[in-house]
Write a protein that holds these residues in place. Structure first.
Motif, PDB file in Angstrom:
ATOM      1  N   GLY A   1       0.810  -1.228   0.000  1.00 47.16           N
ATOM      2  CA  GLY A   1       0.000   0.000   0.000  1.00 47.16           C
ATOM      3  C   GLY A   1       0.836   1.268   0.000  1.00 47.16           C
ATOM      4  N   GLN A   2       2.076   1.154  -0.463  1.00 51.01           N
ATOM      5  CA  GLN A   2       2.940   2.343  -0.577  1.00 51.01           C
ATOM      6  C   GLN A   2       3.562   2.382  -1.971  1.00 51.01           C
ATOM      7  OE1 GLN A   2       5.960   1.887   2.475  1.00 51.01           O
ATOM      8  NE2 GLN A   2       4.953   3.369   3.806  1.00 51.01           N
TER       9      GLN A   2
ATOM     10  N   ASN B   1       1.899   7.018   1.154  1.00 50.14           N
ATOM     11  CA  ASN B   1       1.170   6.018   1.957  1.00 50.14           C
ATOM     12  C   ASN B   1      -0.273   5.819   1.497  1.00 50.14           C
ATOM     13  OD1 ASN B   1       2.928   5.057   4.066  1.00 50.14           O
ATOM     14  ND2 ASN B   1       2.958   7.165   4.826  1.00 50.14           N
ATOM     15  N   GLY B   2      -0.783   4.610   1.746  1.00 48.58           N
ATOM     16  CA  GLY B   2      -2.207   4.327   1.542  1.00 48.58           C
ATOM     17  C   GLY B   2      -2.667   4.505   0.111  1.00 48.58           C
TER      18      GLY B   2
ATOM     19  N   GLN C   1       2.636   3.739   7.699  1.00 49.63           N
ATOM     20  CA  GLN C   1       1.244   3.880   7.224  1.00 49.63           C
ATOM     21  C   GLN C   1       0.369   4.465   8.328  1.00 49.63           C
ATOM     22  OE1 GLN C   1       0.308   3.246   4.136  1.00 49.63           O
ATOM     23  NE2 GLN C   1       0.646   1.150   3.506  1.00 49.63           N
TER      24      GLN C   1
END
Ligand SMILES: Cc1cc2nc3c(=O)[nH]c(=O)nc-3n(C[C@H](O)[C@H](O)[C@H](O)COP(=O)(O)OP(=O)(O)OC[C@H]3O[C@@H](n4cnc5c(N)ncnc54)[C@H](O)[C@@H]3O)c2cc1C
Length: 375
Positions: free
Chosen positions: A182-183, A226-227, A353
């Motif tokens: 997720g990065q 992030n995310g 995160q």
């Protein structure tokens, strides 16, 4: 028993950090080594690398640390800056190659590859570019390797050093899965600001930014987004989007941001990790480097593991009577260290995160101390 049959011959797949160092170390140990590299010569481009103490220590054993220090930018500190632009501490990294030499070096990837490639060739390693391995068969202590140009080698050892998406891994039936965290990470080459004499890392409300010197004149910016979903942006959007992501950061990031517009090299990659759960070897074939254990870039230590793998593979093979025994000893020696690094890097990603930077920095520091222990 798979005693060496005749000459010590090896095919190494991939002329990256792991492949070139393994080939050099094996050639110095009396092996006749050929590398099959899928890409063309001089293909390595893009951002730079930070080679931490364990990389320098392993490169020093190959006699190459000083050449890397001369081709890059030696440094010893990581300065952390908090979300308000205030100093949040400075970590002094252990100087593993002696107090008179720096703890780490920032180096452009093409420079590092030129150094490793020149040494491999000097040791008699033949590198075949635009070539891969099409099939592998194990036959009584030998590996029959068919290359993509149709030629066949019968060798005592096959080393898969073909990176995180290794196809040698599949040919040896050693399976792993790649984990996306997720990065997305960004890198951009910029002129080095005069104040940047070590690594600087700036925490943000959503992302993190930093700067690594590569030479007196050059540095690279890194940003961790992030995310986000895994996606590909057109090249024309990379620099403007990176500048946009840097906009919320206070303080010196504003200065770094203005340098990004001058950058001709901006890259964006997904943060992936991979770890072989079981053996890294089958018969007389083995995988090393990112093909066996790819950490997230947060620990800046993937290259360290790759160089150590190359050195220690040659050392363990040199001590044993058979390739099989050498490979077993090598994998036994490497598994725990590599697992710890991959798992810690993934834990740091999780803390980032959640914007729990105050926990992420000490975790990274303690893992650097662990990595400073002999491999
Ligand atoms: C964005 C990012 C930043 C990073 N920053 C750092 C850092 O600062 N410090 C650090 O230590 N590590 C860093 N790393 C990790 C580091 O780049 C890797 O751990 C290291 O390059 C692994 O070396 P390797 O030789 O195993 O694989 P690679 O460097 O990926 O080399 C694999 C080679 O194999 C070739 N190849 C691939 N497939 C085939 C095939 N089928 N046949 C033949 N050849 C093939 C490729 O062309 C390549 O030359 C970073 C990683 C990323 C993604």
């Amino acid at each position: 028993m798979d005693r060496y049959r005749g000459a010590r011959t090896a095919v190494v797949v991939g002329a990256g950090v792991a492949g070139l160092t393994a080939a050099t170390a094996l050639a110095r140990g009396g092996w006749q080594v050929e590398i099959a590299e899928l890409g063309p010569p001089e293909a390595t481009s893009g951002w730079g690398l930070c080679l931490t103490g364990p990389s320098l220590r392993a490169l020093d054993e190959l006699g190459l640390a000083d050449t890397c220090l001369a081709g890059g930018y030696g440094m010893s500190t990581i300065t952390h800056v908090d979300v308000n632009g205030e100093p949040a501490g400075e970590a002094e990294l252990p100087r593993l190659i002696g107090e008179r030499r720096p703890a780490m070096v920032g180096i452009a990837r093409p420079v590092l590859h030129r150094i490793l490639h020149a040494e491999a060739e000097r040791c008699g390693v033949a590198v075949r570019y635009g070539t891969t391995v099409a099939s592998v068969d194990q036959e009584e202590g030998l590996v029959r390797v068919r290359l993509s140009d149709g030629t066949v080698r019968k060798v005592a050892l096959l080393v898969g050093a073909d990176g995180i998406r290794s196809s040698t891994r599949g040919l040896l039936r050693l399976e792993t899965t790649l984990a996306f965290h997720g990065q997305m990470v960004w890198r951009a080459l910029v002129p080095r600001p005069r104040w940047a004499a070590g690594i600087h890392q700036f925490a943000g409300k959503a992302d993190t930014v930093g700067l690594v010197p590569l030479s007196d004149r050059q540095a690279y910016v890194f940003l961790t987004e992030n995310g986000v979903e895994r996606s590909i942006l057109p090249d024309s959007e990379l620099a403007p989007r990176l500048r946009e992501l840097m906009e919320p950061f206070p303080g010196r990031v504003g200065e770094i941001r203005s340098l990004v517009s001058e950058s001709e090299s901006v890259v964006r990659r997904p943060v992936l990790t991979a770890l072989l759960e079981g053996a890294w070897n089958r018969g007389n074939g083995v995988v090393i480097g990112d093909a066996a254990h790819a950490p997230a870039p947060q620990m800046a230590s993937g290259a360290a593991l790759a160089v150590e793998d190359g050195l220690l593979l040659a050392r363990e093979l040199g001590r044993r009577e058979s390739v099989g025994a050498g490979l077993q000893a090598f994998v036994r020696r490497r598994t725990q260290r590599c697992r710890t690094l991959v798992e810690t890097s993934a834990a740091i990603v999780g803390l980032e995160q959640a914007q729990r930077y105050r926990e992420a920095y000490p975790l990274a520091d303690s893992c650097h101390r662990l990595m400073a222990e002999p491999a």
